[in-house]
Design a protein around this motif. Structure first.
Motif, short mmCIF file in Angstrom:
data_model
loop_
_atom_site.label_atom_id
_atom_site.label_comp_id
_atom_site.label_asym_id
_atom_site.label_seq_id
_atom_site.Cartn_x
_atom_site.Cartn_y
_atom_site.Cartn_z
N ALA A 139 0.67 -1.30 -0.06
CA ALA A 139 0.21 0.02 -0.22
C ALA A 139 0.65 1.27 0.07
CB ALA A 139 -0.96 -0.31 1.22
N GLY A 140 2.11 1.32 0.18
CA GLY A 140 2.83 2.43 0.38
C GLY A 140 2.80 3.03 -1.17
N SER A 141 2.90 2.52 -1.96
CA SER A 141 3.08 2.84 -3.12
C SER A 141 1.82 3.92 -3.82
CB SER A 141 3.11 1.85 -4.29
OG SER A 141 4.00 1.41 -4.30
N ALA A 142 0.62 3.54 -2.87
CA ALA A 142 -0.52 4.34 -3.26
C ALA A 142 -0.50 5.69 -2.54
CB ALA A 142 -1.88 3.66 -2.61
N MET A 143 0.55 5.87 -1.72
CA MET A 143 0.47 7.03 -0.94
C MET A 143 1.14 8.16 -1.76
SD MET A 143 -1.21 6.21 1.69
CE MET A 143 -1.62 4.54 2.18
N ILE A 144 1.77 8.00 -2.96
CA ILE A 144 2.18 8.97 -3.88
C ILE A 144 0.73 9.81 -4.23
CG2 ILE A 144 4.14 7.93 -4.84
CD1 ILE A 144 2.45 7.46 -7.47
N CYS A 145 -0.56 9.52 -4.05
CA CYS A 145 -1.68 9.92 -4.10
C CYS A 145 -2.15 10.60 -2.78
CB CYS A 145 -2.70 8.99 -4.53
SG CYS A 145 -2.40 8.20 -5.91
N PRO A 146 -2.02 11.88 -2.72
CA PRO A 146 -2.47 12.52 -1.41
C PRO A 146 -3.77 11.91 -0.81
CG PRO A 146 -1.69 14.26 -2.98
CD PRO A 146 -1.80 13.00 -3.48
N GLU A 147 -4.76 11.72 -1.50
CA GLU A 147 -6.00 11.20 -1.10
C GLU A 147 -6.07 10.14 -0.17
OE1 GLU A 147 -6.35 10.23 -5.37
OE2 GLU A 147 -5.23 11.47 -4.29
N PHE A 148 -4.78 9.22 -0.46
CA PHE A 148 -4.92 8.00 0.23
C PHE A 148 -4.10 7.93 1.58
CE2 PHE A 148 -5.46 6.00 -4.30
CZ PHE A 148 -6.58 6.20 -4.17
N ARG A 149 -3.56 8.97 1.89
CA ARG A 149 -2.70 9.21 3.01
C ARG A 149 -3.32 9.24 4.36
NH1 ARG A 149 1.29 13.97 0.41
NH2 ARG A 149 2.06 12.42 -1.60
N GLU A 150 -4.77 9.43 4.25
CA GLU A 150 -5.28 9.26 5.46
C GLU A 150 -5.40 7.86 5.96
OE1 GLU A 150 -7.27 10.42 9.01
OE2 GLU A 150 -6.49 11.52 7.51
N LEU A 151 -5.17 6.90 5.22
CA LEU A 151 -4.92 5.43 5.63
C LEU A 151 -4.11 5.06 6.58
CD1 LEU A 151 -6.06 3.92 1.93
CD2 LEU A 151 -7.54 3.63 4.14
N TRP A 152 -2.88 5.83 6.57
CA TRP A 152 -1.65 5.82 7.13
C TRP A 152 -1.59 7.06 7.98
CZ3 TRP A 152 3.50 4.59 4.53
CH2 TRP A 152 3.99 5.70 3.65
#
Length: 459
Positions: free
Chosen positions: A265-278
């Motif tokens: 899932a770390g790769s998805a964190m290049i998308c700011p909208e997903f960063r709430e997950l971590w």
């Protein structure tokens, strides 16, 4: 074979690779599971005399039925091990150079490009500037490195010289949703499986912060030595996320370091909208993610971010005189940050891939995968006899039939059919089928073929 032959065969291999990728949709995704079939095609002894490349290449093509096609656009199993074309090109160049970057002086570019790529990725994932890091082969090695460092910091680095006999009973904490690499690290680091404490999770499959605090306190009262906490950001089974901010605060209040496994899932964190997950991950001491899973960098390529590399270098570093660089005692030698001495030029494929597609191009792919996974999930939910068990976590969801036997039968039919490839896991004791969207070149049509195939095979 000489370098002139290599030039000619490299061109032929490139043409073969182009045709292979162009025709992947026409191949079954998974190889037939017939143990020993491929081995039976091979001679049982090595050749005494050189053989011609024509025959060698023909024999290579003959084993292709035994290949599961990880670059197939309908590979929805496990997590992807993507290989973007730019990454493949970089690997060809790295293989041609064949440099061994064990220390800075054996190829300064290997170390310095790696340092810059870590900085680029820190920025891309929105992590604080103080993080640095290194590239490992896989998240398993990165997690082992982190756990070894936890062990030695807790023992004041006595374990490196005195061993673990006579040491207190060490305790490491994680949830049941973390990857088996954490179990392996506990075993290989001498902590022992029985001392890996699986902290209970809540209804969202997140580690309970209060339960973590209670486990640490109980172990200390029993005379055990807690050494650290491993948190989960996108678990392999169903994509679970621990509550980073709360759990890290508990760990740090107890004086324990935290390693975060965000391999997928770390790769998805290049998308700011997903960063709430971590949210809160910026307080972690160590984070691992695999660009080879979802950013297009060819396997193997696992990045470990470190808030302070000093404890890990003190744990894993060893600098005999033949690995010194005179007058450069403070230079970074990345072999001291990880387990192996030898190091390939893994940073080159990151450099090529990030530049060839740009962060926006990579974000677009990940956003598409997440959206298409939700669409596929909604379509599968409408198939009679199937229930969605876990809703999409980014691009991963699970479903099942009424009984384990029916689920197992359906999965076998799906994978024998060959048009798509899915895998299984167990969730709350139940056999479920995982579907994860993430192959670099997949399209919406590829993803939406999955509900069609499943519906056909349910008849």
């Amino acid at each position: 074979m000489n370098h002139d032959d290599l030039r000619d065969w490299s061109k032929r291999a490139a043409d073969w690779a182009h045709g292979y990728h162009a025709g992947l949709r026409d191949r079954p995704v998974r190889a037939p599971l017939i143990p020993g079939k491929i081995a039976a095609q091979l001679p049982q002894a090595p050749p005494e005399q050189a053989e011609g490349m024509e025959q060698i290449f023909a024999d290579f093509e003959a084993i292709l039925p035994g290949i599961t096609h990880w670059q197939h656009p309908r590979f929805f199993a496990y997590f992807p091990a993507n290989a973007a074309p730019a990454s493949m090109l970089a690997e060809q160049l790295a293989n041609a150079i064949a440099a061994q970057g064990m220390i800075w002086q054996t190829s300064p570019a290997l170390t310095e490009v790696e340092q810059v790529m870590i900085k680029w990725l820190t920025q891309a994932l929105g992590l604080p500037d103080e993080f640095t890091g290194t590239i490992h082969d896989s998240a398993t090695t990165a997690t082992l490195s982190a756990v070894l460092t936890m062990r030695e910091a807790a023992l004041n680095w006595r374990g490196l010289t005195q061993g673990l006999s006579g040491a207190p009973r060490l305790r490491l904490y994680c949830s049941a949703e973390t990857h088996s690499s954490v179990d392996k690290a506990a075993r290989l680091a001498g902590i022992g499986q029985d001392n890996l404490v699986k902290v209970p999770t809540d209804s969202t499959l997140s580690m309970k912060p209060g339960a973590l605090a209670g486990a640490i306190a109980a172990d200390r009262a029993a005379g055990f030595l807690p050494i650290g906490v491993v948190l989960c950001a996108g678990g392999t089974s169903v994509g679970a996320f621990d509550r980073m901010r709360d759990c890290i605060a508990i760990a740090h209040a107890a004086g324990l370091p935290v390693h975060v496994d965000a391999a997928w899932a770390g790769s998805a964190m290049i998308c700011p909208e997903f960063r709430e997950l971590w949210a809160g991950v910026e307080a972690a001491d160590s984070i691992v993610f695999n660009p080879h899973k979802w950013l297009g960098a060819q396997f193997d390529c696992a990045v470990q971010f470190l808030r302070d590399p000093t404890p890990q270098v003190k744990t894993l570093g060893l600098r005999p005189s033949y690995l010194e660089t005179a007058g450069k005692e403070d230079i970074v030698n990345f072999n001291e940050w990880t387990v192996p001495l030898g190091r390939r030029f893994r940073a080159l494929k990151l450099w090529f891939t990030l530049r060839a597609y740009g962060l926006e191009g990579l974000r677009s792919r990940i956003r598409n995968h997440v959206a298409w996974a939700q669409e596929a999930c909604d379509a599968i939910a409408k198939i009679d006899g199937i229930s969605i068990i876990t809703k999409p976590s980014l691009s991963l969801f699970t479903f099942a039939c009424s009984t384990d036997a029916q689920t197992e039968s359906l999965l076998g039919k799906i994978n024998d059919d060959g048009r798509i490839y899915l895998t299984q896991t167990r969730h709350k004791g139940r056999l479920v089928i995982r579907m994860q969207v993430g192959q670099f070149d997949c399209t919406r049509d590829d993803v939406m073929l999955a509900p069609q195939v499943i519906s056909e095979l349910m008849v």
